[in-house]
Design an enzyme around this catalytic site. Structure first.
Site, PDB file in Angstrom:
ATOM      1  CG  ASP A  51      47.373  25.418  68.170  1.00 37.71           C
ATOM      2  OD1 ASP A  51      48.526  25.053  67.872  1.00 37.71           O
ATOM      3  OD2 ASP A  51      47.110  26.549  68.598  1.00 37.71           O
ATOM      4  CG  ASN A  81      43.840  23.959  74.387  1.00 30.15           C
ATOM      5  OD1 ASN A  81      45.000  24.118  74.735  1.00 30.15           O
ATOM      6  ND2 ASN A  81      43.375  24.431  73.242  1.00 30.15           N
ATOM      7  CD  GLU A  82      39.232  24.413  75.553  1.00 26.43           C
ATOM      8  OE1 GLU A  82      39.990  25.394  75.523  1.00 26.43           O
ATOM      9  OE2 GLU A  82      38.986  23.717  74.550  1.00 26.43           O
ATOM     10  CE  LYS A 110      14.444  25.513  78.562  1.00 26.65           C
ATOM     11  NZ  LYS A 110      13.344  26.020  79.404  1.00 26.65           N
ATOM     12  CG  ASP A 133      24.751  31.020  78.415  1.00 25.97           C
ATOM     13  OD1 ASP A 133      23.631  30.875  78.936  1.00 25.97           O
ATOM     14  OD2 ASP A 133      24.982  31.878  77.534  1.00 25.97           O
ATOM     15  CB  THR A 190      46.206  31.364  74.331  1.00 27.91           C
ATOM     16  OG1 THR A 190      46.616  30.007  74.079  1.00 27.91           O
ATOM     17  CG2 THR A 190      47.232  32.047  75.216  1.00 27.91           C
ATOM     18  CB  SER A 211      36.969  33.497  72.926  1.00 27.21           C
ATOM     19  OG  SER A 211      37.975  33.251  71.971  1.00 27.21           O
TER      20      SER A 211
END
Length: 280
Positions: A66, A136-137, A147, A166, A177, A182
Site C-alpha cells: 500500500d 489515506n489521511e 507536548k 496529541d 483501515t 489503530s
C-alpha cells in the site's frame, strides 16, 4: 498512439524489484511500451526511466504494498490514471493481484475486461494554497515529543470543537483501515465519501466523527507557543503554527484502481478480516 504502461516498484525490497523488472521485459516482448520509474529503470537496467512526477501512461502498475500505491497516487502527473497494484506487501488493502497474475491483468485491462474503482482523496490547503492531495489521511501531531496540542476544529468555517491532545487524524474512507483504525476510528465502507476525524489521545473523551465530504474542515492551533506537524500519507510534511490556516476539502480528482475480481460488499472490511485471519 501505442498503449503505454508506467511501472513503479517498492525500492527497498529486492523481490519487488525483480518482479517489476521481469514484468517490464515480458510486456516489452509483447510489443507493449513500458516506462519505468527512474530508480527502477536504473536498478533493473531497463533503459530510460521517468521521474514519478513525469510518468504519463495509459496504465500504471505498482509492485509493492500500500505504501507504493500511496506514493504513486501522490506523485503522478495525471491523478486519474488507472492503477493496477501488484501485492508484494503483507496487508495490501489497496492491491489487486499477486505477482503471477500481473501480466494477465494488464492484458485484461487492454481488452476492456476490468472495472475501474474510484476512491475519494483529501485536498490540503495551507493559507489558501493547495499543497498536496492524500488518499489515506492527514495527521496533525505535536512537533515536540510529550507536548500536547491545543486544537480547534471547524466544519464549513463554523467552530465545531476545541480539545487538547496529541493530535488528530482526518482520513478518507479508504484511510479508515490505516492509522485511524489503530487510533480507535471506525472502518468505513470505501464507497462512502466522508471525512473520518479521529482524535489522538485526547485529554477528554471524544468519539471519532464522520463528516460528509460536501463540507470542508479547518484545523487551527490555539496555543501560540506550540508547533505542530502536518503529515499527509506518511510522505508530505509541513510545520503548522497558530498563524497558518489549514483547510481540508474533497479533492477534485479521485484515485482510480483497476479491479479484476467482482466487487465484494464492504471491500475494506473484507480485506481487514482477511489480514486478521492470516495473522498479519
Amino acid at each position: 498512439m501505442p498503449f503505454k504502461v508506467g511501472l513503479v516498484s517498492r525500492l527497498d525490497d529486492q523481490r519487488a524489484l525483480d518482479v517489476a523488472t521481469n514484468l517490464a521485459r515480458q510486456l516489452r516482448k509483447k510489443g507493449i511500451s513500458v516506462a519505468a520509474e527512474l530508480e527502477l529503470a536504473r536498478r533493473g537496467r531497463l533503459g530510460g526511466g521517468k521521474d514519478l512526477s513525469g510518468l504519463r501512461s495509459d496504465l500504471i502498475v505498482t509492485v509493492g504494498g500500500d505504501g507504493t500505491v500511496l506514493k504513486t497516487c501522490m506523485s503522478i502527473p495525471d491523478p486519474e490514471t488507472p492503477i493496477l497494484a501488484v501485492n508484494m506487501g503483507r496487508r495490501g488493502y489497496l492491491t489487486e493481484v499477486e505477482p503471477g497474475q500481473a501480466q494477465r491483468a494488464v492484458g485484461l485491462f487492454m481488452k476492456g475486461k476490468c472495472r475501474l474503482e474510484k476512491r475519494a482523496k483529501l485536498a490540503v490547503y495551507l493559507d489558501g494554497t493547495h499543497v498536496v492531495e492524500a488518499l489515506n489521511e492527514l495527521v496533525v501531531s505535536s512537533g515536540s515529543p510529550s507536548k500536547m496540542l491545543d486544537l480547534q476544529l471547524f466544519v464549513n468555517a463554523e467552530p465545531f470543537l476545541e480539545f487538547r491532545g496529541d493530535g488528530l487524524i482526518v482520513s478518507t474512507a479508504t484511510g479508515s483501515t490505516a492509522y485511524a483504525l489503530s487510533a480507535g476510528g471506525p472502518v468505513v465502507d470505501s464507497s462512502v465519501d466522508a471525512f473520518v476525524v479521529t482524535f489522538i489521545c485526547p485529554l477528554e473523551s471524544l468519539r471519532p466523527t464522520v463528516v460528509s465530504m460536501d463540507r470542508s474542515l479547518s484545523i487551527q492551533l490555539t496555543n501560540p507557543r506550540l508547533r505542530a506537524l502536518v503529515v499527509a500519507d506518511g510522505r508530505f510534511q509541513r510545520e503548522l503554527t497558530q498563524d497558518v490556516k489549514l483547510i481540508i476539502r474533497k479533492a477534485q480528482h479521485s484515485a482510480v484502481f483497476v479491479r479484476i475480481r467482482p466487487a465484494p460488499p464492504l471491500r475494506s472490511l473484507m480485506r481487514l478480516r482477511e489480514t486478521e485471519q492470516a495473522g498479519l
